[in-house]
Write a protein that holds these residues in place. Structure first.
Motif: not given
Length: 313
Positions: A85-88, A253-257, A264-265
């Motif tokens: 689960s990724v919380n930006p 969607k991949m480009k968006s991610f 900042d990953w």
């Protein structure tokens, strides 16, 4: 904790490749590969789990490592089931494995069975729905990886070096060839890397130890992919990915991610959890029993993680 970044990194693998070079040829090669990887799910029904307004921005990924079976007509099993689960907003990731022998309700079969059997019964979609029911949480994106693809990827890069914690022997899936692994730094070709990542019976931590080795091998491969400079190797890598990965993440969607996470990953904090349970035998069949309280604890952790960064939290 750095090693647990692998799931988010796998999700971003294609984005990293895009970032290697924006040449017209490579861009469209990636797009073609992603199209080959695409799967779709049925529209959710009225009783499906849905996100709340508070959790709309939180992304939940399900990674399935599918182990091939030598029997003809056997669809395989989900040997590795990982939820991330990724919380930006909070820049946090919650990650855990669901033990593959966990006894759960298989959605669509109306029976209790090992959770990894959901894939044999109904593929990715039934596995996704079963995991959602088990966690009482919706899953946004699924990535299915064929563990046999590891063999090809490792060989493309000329092998990998791993730090093995203890010496062990592992037979291949046909029971014909034994592979010995010394303790310490060892060099692996594709076939040996596959069996290294599959071993669990000789590991005192069982499935947990195997999961660690799988993440170790995948992390090394990811680092090699991220440093790709040869167009020829990139083509080979893309072809292998197209043949061994299935996902419902679209190219757009991949480009968006990629644009969302590329800066900042490295700032994200990774929290790993283990689902606690006990061994159980029913009618001579081994299961991993997860108490209701433990399942509720994990579900609550997901909800708390999703709420981080929201107003008032």
């Amino acid at each position: 904790m750095k090693k647990y970044i692998i799931i988010g990194s796998i999700v971003l693998l294609s984005f990293i490749l895009i970032g290697v070079g924006y040449s017209y040829y490579i861009y469209h090669a990636i797009e073609k590969t992603v199209d080959k990887m695409q799967i779709t799910f049925e529209e959710p029904g009225q009783n499906e789990l849905v996100k709340t307004e508070e959790t709309q921005d939180v992304l939940t990924f399900l990674l399935l490592g599918i182990g091939d079976r030598p029997q003809i007509g056997d669809a395989g099993r989900a040997d590795s089931i990982i939820v991330a689960s990724v919380n930006p907003k909070a820049k946090k990731v919650l990650m855990f494995n669901i033990p593959r022998d966990s006894r759960v309700e298989i959605v669509g079969k109306n029976k209790m069975d090992k959770i990894n059997h959901a894939y044999a019964y109904g593929g990715i979609e039934m596995t996704k729905k079963t995991v959602e029911r088990f966690l009482n949480q919706p899953i946004d994106y699924v990535l299915q990886t064929n563990m046999e693809g590891l063999t090809q990827l490792v060989d493309v890069f000329g092998g990998i070096e791993v730090n093995n914690e203890f010496a062990f022997d592992q037979m291949d899936q046909y029971g014909k060839k034994n592979h010995h692994y010394d303790k310490g730094l060892i060099q692996l070709d594709g076939e040996r890397a596959l069996h290294y990542s599959r071993m669990r019976k000789s590991d005192p931590k069982g499935d947990l130890g195997r999961n660690e080795r799988q993440r170790q091998v995948l992390t090394i491969l990811l680092n090699k992919m991220a440093s790709l400079s040869s167009v020829l190797k990139m083509e080979e890598t893309l072809n292998i990915m197209g043949d061994n990965i299935k996902t419902n993440i679209t190219f757009d969607k991949m480009k968006s991610f990629f644009l969302q996470f590329k800066r900042d990953w490295k700032e994200y904090q990774i929290q790993s959890e283990e689902i606690m349970g006990s061994n159980q035998t029913i009618h001579g069949v081994y299961y991993y029993h997860v108490p209701d309280k433990e399942r509720e604890r994990i579900s609550a952790l997901l909800k708390e993680h999703a709420a981080l960064g929201a107003i008032g939290n």
